[in-house]
Each structure stands twice: as C-alpha cells, then as structure tokens.
Write a protein that holds these residues in place. Structure first.
Motif, PDB file in Angstrom:
ATOM      1  N   LEU A 181       9.483   6.516  -9.102  1.00 30.54           N
ATOM      2  CA  LEU A 181       9.632   5.511  -8.052  1.00 30.54           C
ATOM      3  C   LEU A 181       9.107   4.156  -8.518  1.00 30.54           C
ATOM      4  CD1 LEU A 181      10.397   5.221  -4.937  1.00 30.54           C
ATOM      5  CD2 LEU A 181       7.933   5.262  -4.554  1.00 30.54           C
ATOM      6  N   THR A 182       9.908   3.107  -8.343  1.00 27.32           N
ATOM      7  CA  THR A 182       9.524   1.736  -8.631  1.00 27.32           C
ATOM      8  C   THR A 182       9.622   0.933  -7.345  1.00 27.32           C
ATOM      9  OG1 THR A 182      10.380   1.875 -10.896  1.00 27.32           O
ATOM     10  CG2 THR A 182      10.070  -0.329  -9.982  1.00 27.32           C
TER      11      THR A 182
ATOM     12  N   PRO B 149       6.073  12.070   3.572  1.00 29.15           N
ATOM     13  CA  PRO B 149       6.608  11.907   2.219  1.00 29.15           C
ATOM     14  C   PRO B 149       7.542  13.035   1.802  1.00 29.15           C
ATOM     15  CG  PRO B 149       4.292  11.330   2.246  1.00 29.15           C
ATOM     16  CD  PRO B 149       4.598  11.903   3.604  1.00 29.15           C
ATOM     17  N   ARG B 150       7.233  14.255   2.228  1.00 27.47           N
ATOM     18  CA  ARG B 150       8.083  15.386   1.832  1.00 27.47           C
ATOM     19  C   ARG B 150       9.469  15.259   2.426  1.00 27.47           C
ATOM     20  NH1 ARG B 150      10.938  17.677  -0.495  1.00 27.47           N
ATOM     21  NH2 ARG B 150      11.119  19.863  -1.059  1.00 27.47           N
ATOM     22  N   GLU B 151       9.570  14.727   3.654  1.00 25.67           N
ATOM     23  CA  GLU B 151      10.890  14.556   4.246  1.00 25.67           C
ATOM     24  C   GLU B 151      11.674  13.481   3.513  1.00 25.67           C
ATOM     25  OE1 GLU B 151      13.182  13.835   8.509  1.00 25.67           O
ATOM     26  OE2 GLU B 151      10.991  13.698   8.426  1.00 25.67           O
ATOM     27  N   LEU B 152      10.990  12.403   3.096  1.00 22.44           N
ATOM     28  CA  LEU B 152      11.671  11.354   2.339  1.00 22.44           C
ATOM     29  C   LEU B 152      12.183  11.904   1.016  1.00 22.44           C
ATOM     30  CD1 LEU B 152      12.595   8.466   1.968  1.00 22.44           C
ATOM     31  CD2 LEU B 152      10.285   7.882   1.173  1.00 22.44           C
ATOM     32  N   VAL B 153      11.360  12.701   0.347  1.00 20.73           N
ATOM     33  CA  VAL B 153      11.800  13.334  -0.898  1.00 20.73           C
ATOM     34  C   VAL B 153      13.035  14.199  -0.647  1.00 20.73           C
ATOM     35  CG1 VAL B 153      11.214  15.097  -2.626  1.00 20.73           C
ATOM     36  CG2 VAL B 153       9.581  13.291  -2.086  1.00 20.73           C
TER      37      VAL B 153
ATOM     38  N   ALA C 116       4.740   6.831  -5.158  1.00 19.83           N
ATOM     39  CA  ALA C 116       5.186   7.051  -6.535  1.00 19.83           C
ATOM     40  C   ALA C 116       4.509   8.280  -7.137  1.00 19.83           C
ATOM     41  CB  ALA C 116       4.897   5.816  -7.386  1.00 19.83           C
ATOM     42  N   ALA C 117       3.203   8.432  -6.865  1.00 18.25           N
ATOM     43  CA  ALA C 117       2.470   9.595  -7.370  1.00 18.25           C
ATOM     44  C   ALA C 117       3.018  10.882  -6.756  1.00 18.25           C
ATOM     45  CB  ALA C 117       0.984   9.444  -7.062  1.00 18.25           C
ATOM     46  N   TYR C 118       3.348  10.825  -5.470  1.00 19.60           N
ATOM     47  CA  TYR C 118       3.896  12.002  -4.797  1.00 19.60           C
ATOM     48  C   TYR C 118       5.274  12.349  -5.340  1.00 19.60           C
ATOM     49  CZ  TYR C 118       5.082  15.215  -1.031  1.00 19.60           C
ATOM     50  OH  TYR C 118       5.441  16.344  -0.323  1.00 19.60           O
ATOM     51  N   PHE C 119       6.101  11.336  -5.559  1.00 17.11           N
ATOM     52  CA  PHE C 119       7.459  11.562  -6.060  1.00 17.11           C
ATOM     53  C   PHE C 119       7.460  12.208  -7.441  1.00 17.11           C
ATOM     54  CE2 PHE C 119      10.959   9.113  -3.716  1.00 17.11           C
ATOM     55  CZ  PHE C 119      10.356   9.313  -2.491  1.00 17.11           C
ATOM     56  N   GLN C 120       6.440  11.906  -8.242  1.00 17.65           N
ATOM     57  CA  GLN C 120       6.394  12.466  -9.596  1.00 17.65           C
ATOM     58  C   GLN C 120       6.325  13.987  -9.588  1.00 17.65           C
ATOM     59  OE1 GLN C 120       3.264  10.451 -11.864  1.00 17.65           O
ATOM     60  NE2 GLN C 120       4.891   9.480 -13.044  1.00 17.65           N
ATOM     61  N   ARG C 121       5.763  14.552  -8.522  1.00 17.75           N
ATOM     62  CA  ARG C 121       5.711  16.012  -8.413  1.00 17.75           C
ATOM     63  C   ARG C 121       7.114  16.618  -8.420  1.00 17.75           C
ATOM     64  NH1 ARG C 121       1.720  17.096  -3.243  1.00 17.75           N
ATOM     65  NH2 ARG C 121       0.153  15.482  -3.682  1.00 17.75           N
TER      66      ARG C 121
ATOM     67  N   GLN D 158       0.811  -1.212   0.000  1.00 22.50           N
ATOM     68  CA  GLN D 158       0.000   0.000   0.000  1.00 22.50           C
ATOM     69  C   GLN D 158       0.851   1.272   0.000  1.00 22.50           C
ATOM     70  OE1 GLN D 158      -3.299  -0.508  -0.336  1.00 22.50           O
ATOM     71  NE2 GLN D 158      -2.698  -2.675  -0.318  1.00 22.50           N
ATOM     72  N   LEU D 159       2.138   1.115   0.218  1.00 23.32           N
ATOM     73  CA  LEU D 159       3.011   2.290   0.317  1.00 23.32           C
ATOM     74  C   LEU D 159       3.453   2.798  -1.053  1.00 23.32           C
ATOM     75  CD1 LEU D 159       4.699   4.232   2.075  1.00 23.32           C
ATOM     76  CD2 LEU D 159       6.494   2.486   2.113  1.00 23.32           C
TER      77      LEU D 159
END
Length: 233
Positions: free
Chosen positions: A28-29, A105-109, A18-23, A12-13
C-alpha cells in the motif's frame, strides 16, 4: 505482490493500513493530495486504488472521474456512513465498489481482494475468448475481444471494466434477456455487497457512451438485452 494506491488526506491512516495490508501480500502506498495521487498513478504500475470522497483540492468524485478518463484500474471508494448518494454517484462515475467509513481493515482487504480477483478473471476470460473469436461485430458496433476495444461507427469508445463486461455479456447472446441478478453476478461477483440499482447505473453509463446507437433494450420487470443485428464474422 499487488500494488495498491490509497488517496486519503488522513496521514494517520496510511502507515498502519500499509502494515496490515502486508500480511496479505498487498503493498500500500498513500497519497494525501489528489494531485499527488494522480501523478503517482500515472507514473506507477498500481493494481487498484482506494479513494476517499472527502479530499482537499478536489473531491473524490472528481478524482474518480479523472482516473476513469485515463485508466480502467479498479477503484474502491470510501464514503461517509449512511450516505447512499455517495455510493450511487461513485458507481455512476465508474467506481467498482465502495466501503462506508469507519471501516474494519479486514473488510477493506476483502473488498480489494475481490476487485483484484474480478480483474484477473476478466483478463483470463478475455484471453480465452480471444483464442476462439477475435471480435463481435454488429451494425455500428464492433467489440474487439483481443484488444478489449469497442468501436462505435469506427470510433473508439472508452469503457470502464464493468461497462465493458456488461456489453460483452449482452453481445455474446444478442436478444437474450439478462436479469439484474444475472448481470450483478457476472460483473461484480457473488460476494460483492451491492444492490440492483448498481446495474441500472452501469447500463445508463453504457447507453450514454454508445449514443447515438440505441442498442440496449429494457424489458420491464425482466432485465436487459442487446438489440443489434449480429454481422457475419
């Protein structure tokens, strides 16, 4: 667009991440099994890896160890909140950074962007250095800046990005003492949320790989220096 491999068994992660990373122009794979992740990494051109500690088949530490035997791709490990030893062990095995779960997610990015900038900066600096000087030579040790290759008594030594950066830093000015803060700022960047224990871990790994050479000197309460005699170019 940078390609990022996520190795995490939480199915589920991956899709929302992946959608968030595209911004941020990051592709992401996800691999939910370590064996699949390692196969994808070997067969694809990935720029960084996000690696969970808790995995089926083998834990994230074993996966990190396997990746480091084959590649210097940047690794960000996901650890349990408050598990300091997970972070220490991950760094000892060659991870470049860590992030406790649960995370924003923003911190991971931001962590991924940091390790990518650091890697790009290394490549740029090494390209400039290669133009000016192809190798640093010492008694028993050669650092080929153009090829990013380290030879100990003529035998190739496999180093992670952080280990290589530390060695080159010390080798450019043998005898000069670098404090832990100096080293942290050089190999990890000012924005990295790390601690001086990380420097000791990288030094320990590097020393072990360079044995039997006794080339990194510790000056108590001061830092580290390279204790080898430089040979003429």
């Amino acid at each position: 667009m940078h390609r990022i491999l996520l190795i995490d068994d939480d199915e589920q992660l991956g899709p929302p991440l992946a959608a968030y990373f595209q911004r941020y122009e990051l592709q992401l794979t996800q691999a939910v099994k370590p064996s699949d992740g390692l196969a994808r990494l070997r067969g694809g051109d990935f720029d960084a890896v996000i690696l969970d500690v808790m995995l089926p088949e083998m834990d994230g530490f074993e996966v990190c160890r396997t990746i480091r035997r084959e590649s210097d791709v940047p690794i960000v490990m996901l650890t349990a909140r408050g598990e300091v030893m997970d972070r220490v062990v991950g760094l000892e095995l060659g991870a470049d950074d860590y992030l406790p779960k649960p995370f924003e997610p923003r911190e991971l990015v931001a962590r991924i962007q940091t390790v990518l900038r650091r890697q790009n900066g290394r490549n740029h600096r090494h390209g400039q250095a290669a133009l000016a000087q192809e190798a640093l030579r010492f008694e028993g040790l050669t650092i080929d800046l153009a090829r990013r290759e380290v030879l100990r008594d003529g035998q190739a030594v496999e180093l992670t990005g952080s280990e290589y950066e530390l060695l080159v830093l010390l080798a450019r000015e043998p005898g000069r003492v670098y404090s832990r803060d100096d080293i942290l700022n050089h190999i990890r960047g000012h924005e990295a949320d790390l601690y001086t224990r990380a420097v000791d871990i990288v030094v320990s790994r590097l020393r072990k790989k360079l044995e039997p050479l006794d080339c990194i000197k510790t000056l108590r309460n001061a830092g580290y220096s390279l204790a080898l005699r430089r040979l003429p170019s």
